[in-house]
Design a protein around this motif. Structure first.
Motif, mmCIF file in Angstrom:
data_model
loop_
_atom_site.group_PDB
_atom_site.id
_atom_site.type_symbol
_atom_site.label_atom_id
_atom_site.label_comp_id
_atom_site.label_asym_id
_atom_site.label_seq_id
_atom_site.Cartn_x
_atom_site.Cartn_y
_atom_site.Cartn_z
ATOM 1 N N THR A 23 0.821 -1.214 0.000
ATOM 2 C CA THR A 23 0.000 0.000 0.000
ATOM 3 C C THR A 23 0.853 1.261 0.000
ATOM 4 O O THR A 23 0.406 2.306 -0.465
ATOM 5 N N LEU A 24 2.065 1.182 0.507
ATOM 6 C CA LEU A 24 2.940 2.345 0.492
ATOM 7 C C LEU A 24 3.182 2.810 -0.937
ATOM 8 O O LEU A 24 3.196 4.008 -1.210
ATOM 9 N N TRP A 25 3.359 1.883 -1.861
ATOM 10 C CA TRP A 25 3.575 2.225 -3.274
ATOM 11 C C TRP A 25 2.403 3.049 -3.786
ATOM 12 O O TRP A 25 2.597 4.090 -4.418
ATOM 13 N N ASP A 26 1.187 2.604 -3.505
ATOM 14 C CA ASP A 26 -0.001 3.349 -3.941
ATOM 15 C C ASP A 26 -0.083 4.700 -3.248
ATOM 16 O O ASP A 26 -0.429 5.705 -3.873
ATOM 17 N N ASN A 27 0.225 4.739 -1.964
ATOM 18 C CA ASN A 27 0.176 5.992 -1.216
ATOM 19 C C ASN A 27 1.179 7.008 -1.737
ATOM 20 O O ASN A 27 0.915 8.213 -1.733
ATOM 21 N N ILE A 28 2.322 6.535 -2.182
ATOM 22 C CA ILE A 28 3.325 7.442 -2.731
ATOM 23 C C ILE A 28 2.789 8.130 -3.977
ATOM 24 O O ILE A 28 2.971 9.330 -4.159
ATOM 25 N N TRP A 29 2.102 7.383 -4.823
ATOM 26 C CA TRP A 29 1.517 7.988 -6.022
ATOM 27 C C TRP A 29 0.485 9.042 -5.636
ATOM 28 O O TRP A 29 0.422 10.110 -6.251
ATOM 29 N N GLU A 30 -0.314 8.762 -4.627
ATOM 30 C CA GLU A 30 -1.284 9.761 -4.156
ATOM 31 C C GLU A 30 -0.561 11.000 -3.651
ATOM 32 O O GLU A 30 -0.994 12.129 -3.927
ATOM 33 N N GLU A 31 0.515 10.800 -2.908
ATOM 34 C CA GLU A 31 1.293 11.926 -2.392
ATOM 35 C C GLU A 31 1.871 12.760 -3.539
ATOM 36 O O GLU A 31 1.883 13.988 -3.471
ATOM 37 N N ILE A 32 2.361 12.095 -4.568
ATOM 38 C CA ILE A 32 2.931 12.806 -5.715
ATOM 39 C C ILE A 32 1.867 13.676 -6.370
ATOM 40 O O ILE A 32 2.071 14.872 -6.593
ATOM 41 N N PHE A 33 0.710 13.085 -6.678
ATOM 42 C CA PHE A 33 -0.355 13.846 -7.327
ATOM 43 C C PHE A 33 -0.825 15.002 -6.456
ATOM 44 O O PHE A 33 -1.013 16.122 -6.934
ATOM 45 N N GLU A 34 -1.019 14.730 -5.184
ATOM 46 C CA GLU A 34 -1.486 15.769 -4.276
ATOM 47 C C GLU A 34 -0.475 16.915 -4.182
ATOM 48 O O GLU A 34 -0.847 18.090 -4.220
ATOM 49 N N ALA A 35 0.792 16.584 -4.072
ATOM 50 C CA ALA A 35 1.828 17.614 -3.971
ATOM 51 C C ALA A 35 1.934 18.438 -5.253
ATOM 52 O O ALA A 35 2.120 19.658 -5.196
#
Length: 123
Positions: A23-35
């Protein structure tokens, strides 16, 4: 950068994170888009690309470091990978939607909000 190199780095970075959780991999993508979206909102004037990217990198790396302990080599690999991903995402957004994509996102968000609220009020 060739797709082969980026794919190779993606594989390595993903393996680094797979030790913690998928899930960390998916969360990182969310963080990238959000940032990226926050950076676009924060610095709307043109010519701020370098500042935006540095800010996005900092936000995402802060998140990653909260979740995973990286040694120097792993950190450099992750930073390089993130740098390439951010550049590719921005280029793709600009190419597909245009330079004003953040304004279009806001308009769409408002449209969805109105639809959701109208539907909720009708129910």
């Amino acid at each position: 950068m060739s797709e082969r190199i980026l794919s190779f780095l993606s594989l390595i970075v993903r393996r680094i994170f797979s030790d913690v959780a998928e899930t960390l991999w998916d969360n990182i993508w969310e963080e990238i888009f959000e940032a990226i979206i926050k950076a676009e909102e924060k610095w709307q004037e043109s010519g701020q690309g370098k500042v935006k990217k540095e800010w996005v990198m900092e936000q995402v790396m802060d998140y990653i470091q909260e979740e995973v302990e990286l040694n120097w080599i792993k950190r450099r690999m992750v930073e390089f990978f993130l740098s390439q991903v951010i550049d590719a995402l921005i280029e793709t957004f600009n190419e597909l939607v245009g330079e004003d994509w953040i304004d279009q996102v806001k308009e769409l968000e408002e449209e969805w909000r109105e639809r959701y609220l109208n539907k909720k009020l009708a129910d």
